[in-house]
Scaffold this motif. Structure first.
Motif, PDB file in Angstrom:
ATOM      1  N   MET A   1      31.928  47.441  37.275  1.00 11.52           N
ATOM      2  CA  MET A   1      33.107  47.532  38.584  1.00 11.52           C
ATOM      3  C   MET A   1      33.236  48.577  39.590  1.00 11.52           C
ATOM      4  SD  MET A   1      36.512  47.091  36.100  1.00 11.52           S
ATOM      5  CE  MET A   1      36.710  48.231  35.288  1.00 11.52           C
TER       6      MET A   1
ATOM      7  N   PRO B   1      36.097  45.738  42.717  1.00 11.31           N
ATOM      8  CA  PRO B   1      36.523  45.307  41.730  1.00 11.31           C
ATOM      9  C   PRO B   1      35.988  43.831  41.754  1.00 11.31           C
ATOM     10  CG  PRO B   1      37.344  45.205  44.126  1.00 11.31           C
ATOM     11  CD  PRO B   1      36.261  45.423  44.101  1.00 11.31           C
ATOM     12  N   LEU B   2      36.694  43.861  39.756  1.00 18.25           N
ATOM     13  CA  LEU B   2      36.353  42.375  39.100  1.00 18.25           C
ATOM     14  C   LEU B   2      36.902  42.281  38.347  1.00 18.25           C
ATOM     15  CD1 LEU B   2      32.662  43.543  37.705  1.00 18.25           C
ATOM     16  CD2 LEU B   2      33.088  42.029  39.454  1.00 18.25           C
ATOM     17  N   HIS B   3      37.491  41.238  38.034  1.00 21.32           N
ATOM     18  CA  HIS B   3      38.459  40.962  36.837  1.00 21.32           C
ATOM     19  C   HIS B   3      37.807  40.047  35.372  1.00 21.32           C
ATOM     20  CE1 HIS B   3      37.215  36.051  36.991  1.00 21.32           C
ATOM     21  NE2 HIS B   3      37.490  36.265  38.342  1.00 21.32           N
TER      22      HIS B   3
ATOM     23  N   LEU C   1      33.216  40.368  34.557  1.00 21.27           N
ATOM     24  CA  LEU C   1      33.519  42.024  34.343  1.00 21.27           C
ATOM     25  C   LEU C   1      32.040  40.948  32.936  1.00 21.27           C
ATOM     26  CD1 LEU C   1      32.708  44.350  34.338  1.00 21.27           C
ATOM     27  CD2 LEU C   1      35.272  44.471  33.623  1.00 21.27           C
TER      28      LEU C   1
ATOM     29  N   LEU D   1      40.194  47.701  29.225  1.00 21.99           N
ATOM     30  CA  LEU D   1      40.320  47.560  30.735  1.00 21.99           C
ATOM     31  C   LEU D   1      41.886  47.955  30.260  1.00 21.99           C
ATOM     32  CD1 LEU D   1      39.560  43.993  31.925  1.00 21.99           C
ATOM     33  CD2 LEU D   1      38.599  46.337  32.838  1.00 21.99           C
TER      34      LEU D   1
ATOM     35  N   VAL E   1      41.198  52.839  36.112  1.00 19.91           N
ATOM     36  CA  VAL E   1      41.047  51.488  36.996  1.00 19.91           C
ATOM     37  C   VAL E   1      42.732  51.176  36.701  1.00 19.91           C
ATOM     38  CG1 VAL E   1      39.050  50.797  35.472  1.00 19.91           C
ATOM     39  CG2 VAL E   1      41.193  50.113  35.072  1.00 19.91           C
TER      40      VAL E   1
ATOM     41  N   SER F   1      42.308  41.599  38.376  1.00 16.98           N
ATOM     42  CA  SER F   1      41.376  42.296  38.922  1.00 16.98           C
ATOM     43  C   SER F   1      41.720  43.605  38.709  1.00 16.98           C
ATOM     44  CB  SER F   1      41.154  41.949  40.744  1.00 16.98           C
ATOM     45  OG  SER F   1      40.517  40.394  40.672  1.00 16.98           O
TER      46      SER F   1
ATOM     47  N   GLU G   1      39.623  47.922  39.956  1.00 21.30           N
ATOM     48  CA  GLU G   1      38.512  48.462  40.271  1.00 21.30           C
ATOM     49  C   GLU G   1      39.056  50.362  39.732  1.00 21.30           C
ATOM     50  OE1 GLU G   1      41.553  50.379  44.885  1.00 21.30           O
ATOM     51  OE2 GLU G   1      39.631  49.532  45.006  1.00 21.30           O
TER      52      GLU G   1
END
Length: 176
Positions: free
Chosen positions: A11, A15-17, A21, A44, A53, A68, A70
Motif C-alpha cells: 500500500m 492507497p489501495l482498497h 491489495l 487492514l 493506515v 481505500s 493509505e
C-alpha cells in the motif's frame, strides 16, 4: 512472512482498497505464499486500529463498498524498521527474505541494503557456529548441529550474492 508488513509495503506507493491489495499481493507473492481474503480485511482493520493506515475513501461501483487505505507516517516508520531488521535465522530463510527483497524493490527501497543487513547477520552466526565446532569441549552432537547451521547459512549467503547480482533485472521485472 508477516502479513501486516507485507500489506503496508504493497500500500505504501499509493492507497489501495482490499480487492486491489489482493490483486497486488497475488501478482507479487501469491503463487509462493497464498493469503486468504479474510486475512487481508482483518489485517487492514488491525492496522487501522493501531494507527498504521487511514481510510482515504469509500467508493461503490456497482458492487460492494470499497474502502481505500493509505499508510500513515507511523506505518511507514514501522515498515522502514522492518525492512532493515535482519530476519531471524531459520532453516529455510529464503522464502521470507525473498519476499522482503521483492517488496523492497517494489517500494523503491534499497534492496542491496536489505541483503547486506542479512548477510552481516548470517556471517555473525557462522562465526559463532565455527567457535562451537572448534571448541575442545564440544560434543559430536554440537558439532553436527553447527555443521548443519553453517551449511544452511552458506547456502543462504550464496543466494544473497546471486540475488544481489540480479537486482537490476528484478527491478525491471517488477516495476519496468
Amino acid at each position: 512472512m508477516p502479513v501486516p508488513e507485507t500489506l503496508l509495503a504493497l500500500m505504501e506507493p499509493r492507497p489501495l482498497h482490499g480487492y486491489e491489495l489482493r490483486r497486488q499481493y497475488d501478482a507479487v507473492l501469491g503463487l509462493r505464499r497464498p493469503l486468504r481474503s479474510g486475512q487481508i480485511y482483518s489485517t487492514l482493520q488491525r492496522l487501522r486500529r493501531d494507527g498504521l493506515v487511514d481510510v482515504v475513501g469509500v467508493e461503490r461501483a456497482g458492487g460492494p463498498e470499497r474502502t481505500s487505505f493509505e499508510v500513515t507516517p507511523a506505518g511507514a516508520a514501522g515498515l522502514e524498521r522492518w525492512f532493515f531488521q535482519p530476519e531471524g535465522i531459520q532453516p529455510y530463510l529464503q522464502p521470507d527474505l525473498y519476499a522482503k527483497v521483492l517488496l523492497a524493490v517494489l517500494t523503491q527501497r534499497d534492496a542491496t541494503r536489505v541483503l547486506d543487513v542479512q548477510r552481516a547477520a548470517h556471517r555473525a552466526l557462522m562465526r559463532d557456529m565455527t567457535k562451537i565446532k572448534s571448541s575442545p569441549d564440544s560434543r559430536d552432537i554440537d558439532v553436527i548441529a553447527a555443521d548443519l547451521a553453517i551449511l544452511h547459512l552458506d547456502a543462504d549467503l550464496r543466494w544473497i550474492d546471486s540475488t544481489e547480482r540480479r537486482l537490476a533485472k528484478i527491478r525491471q521485472d517488477l516495476i519496468g
